[in-house]
Design a protein around this motif. Structure first.
Motif, short mmCIF file in Angstrom:
data_model
loop_
_atom_site.label_atom_id
_atom_site.label_comp_id
_atom_site.label_asym_id
_atom_site.label_seq_id
_atom_site.Cartn_x
_atom_site.Cartn_y
_atom_site.Cartn_z
N GLN A 397 -9.59 -2.48 24.05
CA GLN A 397 -8.78 -1.26 24.13
C GLN A 397 -7.97 -1.07 22.85
O GLN A 397 -7.84 0.05 22.35
CB GLN A 397 -7.85 -1.29 25.34
N TRP A 398 -7.44 -2.17 22.31
CA TRP A 398 -6.70 -2.07 21.05
C TRP A 398 -7.64 -1.59 19.93
O TRP A 398 -7.25 -0.77 19.09
CB TRP A 398 -6.08 -3.41 20.69
N ALA A 399 -8.88 -2.07 19.93
CA ALA A 399 -9.84 -1.64 18.92
C ALA A 399 -10.13 -0.14 19.05
O ALA A 399 -10.10 0.60 18.05
CB ALA A 399 -11.13 -2.44 19.05
N TRP A 400 -10.41 0.31 20.29
CA TRP A 400 -10.70 1.74 20.48
C TRP A 400 -9.50 2.60 20.07
O TRP A 400 -9.64 3.59 19.35
CB TRP A 400 -11.04 2.06 21.93
N SER A 401 -8.30 2.22 20.56
CA SER A 401 -7.11 3.04 20.33
C SER A 401 -6.71 3.08 18.87
O SER A 401 -6.50 4.15 18.29
CB SER A 401 -5.94 2.53 21.18
N SER A 402 -6.59 1.91 18.25
CA SER A 402 -6.17 1.87 16.84
C SER A 402 -7.23 2.49 15.95
O SER A 402 -6.92 3.18 14.96
CB SER A 402 -5.87 0.44 16.40
N GLY A 403 -8.52 2.30 16.31
CA GLY A 403 -9.60 2.90 15.53
C GLY A 403 -9.57 4.42 15.60
O GLY A 403 -9.68 5.10 14.59
N TYR A 404 -9.41 4.94 16.81
CA TYR A 404 -9.41 6.39 16.97
C TYR A 404 -8.23 7.01 16.23
O TYR A 404 -8.39 8.02 15.52
CB TYR A 404 -9.36 6.78 18.44
N VAL A 405 -7.06 6.41 16.38
CA VAL A 405 -5.87 6.95 15.72
C VAL A 405 -6.00 6.88 14.21
O VAL A 405 -5.66 7.84 13.49
CB VAL A 405 -4.60 6.21 16.20
N ALA A 406 -6.52 5.77 13.69
CA ALA A 406 -6.70 5.64 12.25
C ALA A 406 -7.69 6.67 11.72
O ALA A 406 -7.44 7.33 10.68
CB ALA A 406 -7.17 4.23 11.90
N GLY A 407 -8.81 6.84 12.43
CA GLY A 407 -9.82 7.80 11.98
C GLY A 407 -9.31 9.22 12.02
O GLY A 407 -9.50 9.99 11.06
N GLU A 408 -8.66 9.59 13.11
CA GLU A 408 -8.11 10.95 13.23
C GLU A 408 -7.05 11.20 12.18
O GLU A 408 -7.04 12.27 11.52
CB GLU A 408 -7.52 11.11 14.63
N SER A 409 -6.15 10.24 11.98
CA SER A 409 -5.06 10.39 11.02
C SER A 409 -5.58 10.48 9.60
O SER A 409 -5.10 11.30 8.79
CB SER A 409 -4.07 9.23 11.14
N ALA A 410 -6.56 9.66 9.25
CA ALA A 410 -7.11 9.66 7.91
C ALA A 410 -7.80 11.00 7.60
O ALA A 410 -7.77 11.47 6.46
CB ALA A 410 -8.10 8.52 7.73
N ALA A 411 -8.38 11.61 8.61
CA ALA A 411 -9.11 12.87 8.40
C ALA A 411 -8.19 14.07 8.26
O ALA A 411 -8.51 15.02 7.52
CB ALA A 411 -10.07 13.09 9.56
N VAL A 412 -7.07 14.06 8.96
CA VAL A 412 -6.23 15.27 9.01
C VAL A 412 -4.97 15.19 8.15
O VAL A 412 -4.33 16.22 7.94
CB VAL A 412 -5.81 15.58 10.47
N SER A 413 -4.61 14.00 7.68
CA SER A 413 -3.34 13.88 6.93
C SER A 413 -3.48 14.45 5.52
O SER A 413 -4.58 14.59 5.00
CB SER A 413 -2.92 12.42 6.86
#
Length: 413
Positions: A397-413
């Motif tokens: 769950q930590w992998a899914w959550s941190s991965g999703y947040v990192a990917g989304e943040s990297a794309a939109v920031s």
């Protein structure tokens, strides 16, 4: 003119890296996954004994560890259990909840989880490069330059480091992400194996190796109880294993890492109170008074364990008539049955560990975005960070959550 998509490199094709790649692509980025192994997701295939323990219905923060376990709340709240399950449902995974809140795919196949993720990556147009380990990252003119182990280079505007820790190196984790993080000023909390078997100081382990019991186990240091767990425990020729031991190993490893003396306490007759056990044993010894002491336990205790337990209780002649056992000796046997103590000398090493404790210190990582506070455009996800969880779906769950947040943040920031 339409805005040119941001170019993102995801270093590591495990659970966190693949999720980061999907999330970044959902948000319009051009994404490439760089994986050092010959295929992505090898560790996913091994999770949950090949069934993939996707998550847990109880994601309270007290199931997580590290110097600052509350850091995990940032990603776990943004991409929570419900969003995670909706994500996998969209990909095609039907799921079920089993004992202890553990969530598995209905297929009972970890391969199905990897299959649908790889299909989604391909459908989205995410490039995946295998045998493309990253040995160094530099920055020039605002762009990251990733130097590959095969001599090639790759340029990106943003980088997500999702290289895992050091556990299970045969599945791709070799600690390489730590050096990449240090290059940009990040400090590393010294890693140690977690969710791993324990080594014990005892000269009789080979005699009892292979014996399984439903025991209650407790980890102690400086006479204080630190953690306990119950379930099937297995003696091995080096020490002890089984789900309760793996659950306790993180605590044991942490205190061993500090140089403290750690004790394992076993209660092998945990289904009786001390008074009940005393009455039971007294009655049994009276009924079996004519039999050799060791043989009088056959049918009650595993017969290979009996001579060891009696010797541990300080009884020299284990074959004397059971009726000759003194009150003092009986008390010693009772103590061993419900309070058998071992010195823990260490844990098994990285190849046997399921997860890494320690990693990139989260003090220099933004809790809400997974972005480095020291290097704009650099992100982290998964086990490479100093966050680890209990057995039972928490690490995935930590992998899914941190991965999703990192990917989304990297794309939109």
């Amino acid at each position: 003119m339409p805005k040119k998509p941001v170019k993102i490199a995801v270093v590591g094709g495990g659970a966190a890296g693949l999720t980061a790649a999907v999330a970044a692509r959902y948000n319009g980025a051009e994404v490439t996954v760089l994986e050092r192994m010959n295929r992505v997701g090898k560790k996913i295939l091994a999770t949950g004994n090949g069934r993939c323990n996707l998550s847990n219905t109880d994601l309270s923060i007290n199931h997580y560890y590290g110097k600052n376990p509350k850091f995990a709340y940032g990603a776990l709240s943004r991409f929570d259990f419900y969003k995670t399950m909706a994500f996998f449902e969209k990909l095609g995974i039907a799921w079920k909840v089993e004992s202890g809140g553990k969530v598995y795919p209905v297929s009972n196949q970890a391969s199905s989880v990897l299959d649908v993720m790889r299909h989604e990556l391909e459908a989205l147009g995410v490039e995946t490069r295998c045998e493309a380990g990253v040995r160094d990252i530099t920055r020039k003119n605002g762009r990251f330059i990733l130097h590959l182990e095969n001599g090639g280079i790759f340029k990106a505007e943003r980088v997500i480091i999702a290289t895992g820790g050091k556990a299970a190196p045969n599945l791709g984790s070799n600690g390489s992400g730590y050096a990449l993080a240090e290059k940009f000023g990040h400090s590393i909390v010294e890693p140690f194996p977690a969710l791993v078997q324990l080594k014990l100081a005892a000269d009789f382990l080979k005699q009892i190796a292979g014996i399984k019991f439903d025991y209650e186990a407790e980890i102690m240091a400086d006479k204080k109880s630190l953690a306990r767990a119950a379930g099937e425990i297995l003696f091995t020729n080096y020490g002890i294993s089984g789900p309760p031991i793996l659950a306790l190993s993180r605590t044991a490893g942490e205190f061993l890492h500090r140089g403290e003396k750690v004790t394992l306490k076993l209660n092998i007759i945990n289904y009786m109170s001390p008074d009940e056990l005393e009455a039971f044993l007294l009655n049994r010894l009276r009924q079996q008074a004519h039999k050799p002491l060791a043989f009088s336990f056959v049918g009650f205790i595993h017969k290979r364990l009996v001579p060891v337990l009696l010797k541990e209780a300080g009884i020299e002649d284990i074959n004397k008539p059971a009726g000759q056992l003194t009150a003092g000796e009986r008390g010693a046997v009772l103590r061993i049955l419900q309070d058998w103590r071992f010195q823990v000398t260490g844990t098994n090493s990285w190849p046997a560990a399921q997860v890494t404790a320690g990693g990139v210190d989260v003090k220099d990582v933004d809790q809400k975005t997974m972005e480095s506070k020291l290097e704009p455009g650099l992100y982290f996800a998964g086990e490479v960070l100093d966050i680890d969880g209990d057995c039972g779906g928490y690490n995935l769950q930590w992998a899914w959550s941190s991965g999703y947040v990192a990917g989304e943040s990297a794309a939109v920031s």
